[in-house]
Design a protein around this motif. Structure first.
Motif, mmCIF file in Angstrom:
data_model
loop_
_atom_site.group_PDB
_atom_site.id
_atom_site.type_symbol
_atom_site.label_atom_id
_atom_site.label_comp_id
_atom_site.label_asym_id
_atom_site.label_seq_id
_atom_site.Cartn_x
_atom_site.Cartn_y
_atom_site.Cartn_z
ATOM 1 N N ALA A 1 43.458 -30.942 -64.975
ATOM 2 C CA ALA A 1 43.099 -31.893 -66.037
ATOM 3 C C ALA A 1 41.954 -32.809 -65.587
ATOM 4 N N PHE A 2 41.356 -32.497 -64.446
ATOM 5 C CA PHE A 2 40.255 -33.311 -63.895
ATOM 6 C C PHE A 2 39.132 -33.455 -64.909
ATOM 7 N N GLU A 3 38.657 -34.696 -65.074
ATOM 8 C CA GLU A 3 37.639 -34.960 -66.082
ATOM 9 C C GLU A 3 36.336 -35.416 -65.417
ATOM 10 N N PRO A 4 35.282 -34.617 -65.516
ATOM 11 C CA PRO A 4 34.002 -35.071 -64.961
ATOM 12 C C PRO A 4 33.313 -36.041 -65.909
ATOM 13 N N LEU A 5 32.948 -37.202 -65.405
ATOM 14 C CA LEU A 5 32.222 -38.204 -66.189
ATOM 15 C C LEU A 5 30.768 -38.098 -65.736
ATOM 16 N N MET A 6 29.894 -37.788 -66.671
ATOM 17 C CA MET A 6 28.545 -37.386 -66.282
ATOM 18 C C MET A 6 27.583 -38.577 -66.191
ATOM 19 N N THR A 7 26.498 -38.350 -65.450
ATOM 20 C CA THR A 7 25.453 -39.370 -65.293
ATOM 21 C C THR A 7 24.083 -38.734 -65.480
ATOM 22 N N THR B 1 19.011 -30.110 -57.607
ATOM 23 C CA THR B 1 17.594 -29.714 -57.610
ATOM 24 C C THR B 1 17.416 -28.642 -58.684
ATOM 25 N N PRO B 2 16.708 -28.892 -59.766
ATOM 26 C CA PRO B 2 16.109 -30.174 -60.155
ATOM 27 C C PRO B 2 17.183 -31.150 -60.623
ATOM 28 N N PRO B 3 16.864 -32.449 -60.633
ATOM 29 C CA PRO B 3 17.865 -33.454 -61.016
ATOM 30 C C PRO B 3 18.264 -33.376 -62.482
ATOM 31 N N VAL B 4 19.427 -33.928 -62.786
ATOM 32 C CA VAL B 4 19.974 -33.956 -64.148
ATOM 33 C C VAL B 4 19.382 -35.177 -64.854
ATOM 34 N N THR B 5 18.281 -34.965 -65.569
ATOM 35 C CA THR B 5 17.575 -36.112 -66.162
ATOM 36 C C THR B 5 17.787 -36.239 -67.666
ATOM 37 N N THR B 6 18.325 -35.199 -68.307
ATOM 38 C CA THR B 6 18.488 -35.270 -69.764
ATOM 39 C C THR B 6 19.954 -35.049 -70.150
ATOM 40 N N THR B 7 20.259 -35.511 -71.356
ATOM 41 C CA THR B 7 21.605 -35.340 -71.900
ATOM 42 C C THR B 7 21.963 -33.860 -71.958
ATOM 43 N N GLU B 8 20.995 -33.064 -72.384
ATOM 44 C CA GLU B 8 21.224 -31.622 -72.483
ATOM 45 C C GLU B 8 21.611 -31.022 -71.119
ATOM 46 N N GLN B 9 20.883 -31.420 -70.073
ATOM 47 C CA GLN B 9 21.202 -30.904 -68.732
ATOM 48 C C GLN B 9 22.573 -31.394 -68.264
ATOM 49 N N ALA B 10 22.896 -32.639 -68.589
ATOM 50 C CA ALA B 10 24.193 -33.186 -68.161
ATOM 51 C C ALA B 10 25.340 -32.458 -68.854
ATOM 52 N N LEU B 11 25.146 -32.135 -70.133
ATOM 53 C CA LEU B 11 26.202 -31.421 -70.862
ATOM 54 C C LEU B 11 26.386 -30.011 -70.296
ATOM 55 N N ALA B 12 25.286 -29.369 -69.944
ATOM 56 C CA ALA B 12 25.382 -28.017 -69.368
ATOM 57 C C ALA B 12 26.049 -28.073 -67.987
ATOM 58 N N TYR B 13 25.692 -29.091 -67.193
ATOM 59 C CA TYR B 13 26.293 -29.249 -65.859
ATOM 60 C C TYR B 13 27.798 -29.502 -66.007
ATOM 61 N N ARG B 14 28.174 -30.322 -66.989
ATOM 62 C CA ARG B 14 29.598 -30.598 -67.232
ATOM 63 C C ARG B 14 30.352 -29.301 -67.519
ATOM 64 N N GLU B 15 29.757 -28.427 -68.325
ATOM 65 C CA GLU B 15 30.412 -27.142 -68.622
ATOM 66 C C GLU B 15 30.607 -26.324 -67.343
ATOM 67 N N ARG B 16 29.595 -26.320 -66.462
ATOM 68 C CA ARG B 16 29.734 -25.553 -65.208
ATOM 69 C C ARG B 16 30.857 -26.127 -64.344
ATOM 70 N N ILE B 17 30.988 -27.454 -64.339
ATOM 71 C CA ILE B 17 32.073 -28.079 -63.562
ATOM 72 C C ILE B 17 33.423 -27.681 -64.152
ATOM 73 N N LEU B 18 33.550 -27.754 -65.475
ATOM 74 C CA LEU B 18 34.829 -27.399 -66.115
ATOM 75 C C LEU B 18 35.187 -25.945 -65.814
ATOM 76 N N GLN B 19 34.183 -25.076 -65.838
ATOM 77 C CA GLN B 19 34.403 -23.654 -65.523
ATOM 78 C C GLN B 19 34.898 -23.458 -64.090
ATOM 79 N N ALA B 20 34.408 -24.312 -63.187
ATOM 80 C CA ALA B 20 34.723 -24.149 -61.758
ATOM 81 C C ALA B 20 36.087 -24.705 -61.384
ATOM 82 N N LEU B 21 36.713 -25.469 -62.282
ATOM 83 C CA LEU B 21 37.995 -26.111 -61.962
ATOM 84 C C LEU B 21 39.113 -25.088 -61.787
#
Ligand code: NCD
Ligand code: ZN
Ligand code: ZN
Length: 345
Positions: free
Chosen positions: A68-74, A43-63
């Motif tokens: 070596a876990f790789e998040p594949l974004m949608t 919330t709000p949903p990940v609707t753009t490439t830019e948001q998905a890339l930022a979300y991916r960075e937050r996931i990598l930071q949280a690992l």
């Protein structure tokens, strides 16, 4: 000691949430899975490439360190996602799919699609690009019974969709019915499905007999035993169209144990163990590796993971709960129960 060694599995349908919840749960998936398709229903949903890339960075930071876990974004499809967004997503190299939530169908789906025909130009761009559409396949009409919503969706939405876009790569997510298993089996090779461990292990009695058990409440809802049997048969058949997607969907304990509880089962802490139990029950442990580790990457055009994991036959008790950030707790599915398999490395 009996053991099973598998190519490291991937999770083709996972909710990781954000912020403190993300920090609390990501390690459970990273301990088992090499990669995961990360659901965009924030919330709000990940609707753009830019948001998905930022979300991916937050996931990598949280690992956890060294993971070596790789998040594949949608991307979360809306009525107004433009075809150009598909080109941007493809060019990013890390966005692997687009997710369709019919508006109102499930947790955080308010911005979802109201009529799939609004999305035809964007879906045509996806078909052309080979970008898969991942579908939460339930109609939302109030006159359709909750237990029938998946079967009706296949007839009313999926079949017409494939007629309009016959080459679209389509994954029916978390299928729960014999109708869905049959539809995917009969469909051409561009159509596949994920299955959760809980839909392979449990029917609706588990949720409703002898008291209402909110941790078994998820969407699509658990169905009758006949459907569970059909799913188990498809999953263990060796058919490459079926692969692992936990739909591990964390919600805080208080949000589940409530007079209006959230939908979602938290299975990440023992995901591969739960699948092993289901496959063993069907006498088909020899098909677990294809389902968990090989069929998914093949559908997505990726290589299987290079390393492996080992499960040992060992009775152990799943914790009653885990920390979930902000002083909250999260209750895994099968909390306090004894499991037969344990991942040892
Ligand atoms: N499966 C669920 O019951 N809940 C999921 C959403 C979803 O996958 O439909 C969630 O995000 O909580
Ligand atoms: Zn869903
Ligand atoms: Zn989901």
């Amino acid at each position: 000691m009996e053991t099973i060694t598998l190519t490291r599995p991937d999770d083709w349908h996972l909710h990781l949430r954000d912020d403190n919840a993300l920090n609390a749960v990501v390690g459970h998936s990273a301990a088992q899975m090499g990669r995961a398709i990360i659901m965009p229903n924030l919330t709000p949903p990940v609707t753009t490439t830019e948001q998905a890339l930022a979300y991916r960075e937050r996931i990598l930071q949280a690992l956890p360190d060294g993971s070596a876990f790789e998040p594949l974004m949608t991307l979360y499809l809306t009525d107004t996602t433009p075809p150009e967004e598909i080109e941007r997503a493809l060019a990013s190299g890390v966005i692997k799919a687009v997710k369709l939530y019919p508006a109102g169908a499930t947790t955080n789906s308010d911005s979802g699609v109201t009529d799939l025909r609004h999305c035809d130009a964007t879906i045509a761009a996806m078909a052309k690009a080979g970008m898969p559409l991942l579908v939460h396949g339930e109609v939302t009409d109030s006159d359709i019974d909750i237990f029938d919503r998946e079967a009706v969706f296949i007839e009313r939405v999926l079949k017409p969709l494939l007629e309009r876009h016959p080459t679209l790569k389509l994954v029916c997510e978390h299928i729960t019915t014999e109708q869905a298993a049959e539809f995917v089996t009969q469909a051409p090779d561009n159509v596949a499905a994920t299955m959760t461990a809980h839909h392979l292990l449990f029917n609706r009695n588990q949720m409703l007999v002898g008291g209402i058990r909110p941790h078994y409440y998820c969407l699509p809802i658990l169905k009758r035993e006949r459907h569970r049997q059909a799913l188990l048969k498809a999953a263990t058949s060796g058919n490459a169209k079926f692969f692992l997607g936990t739909d591990s969907a964390p919600h805080a304990q208080g949000a589940k144990e409530s007079s209006c509880g959230c939908a979602g089962a938290y299975t990440a802490p023992a995901a591969i163990e739960l699948y092993a139990t289901a496959f063993e029950q069907a006498g088909a442990l020899e098909h677990l590796e294809a389902f968990a580790s090989l069929n998914g990457p093949r559908f997505y055009g990726l290589s299987a993971n290079a390393d492996s994991i080992t499960l040992e036959r060992q009775a152990w008790q799943l914790p009653e709960s885990y920390p979930y950030g902000d002083g909250q707790r999260i209750v895994p599915l099968q909390a306090g129960e004894t499991l037969a398999w344990k991942q040892v490395n």
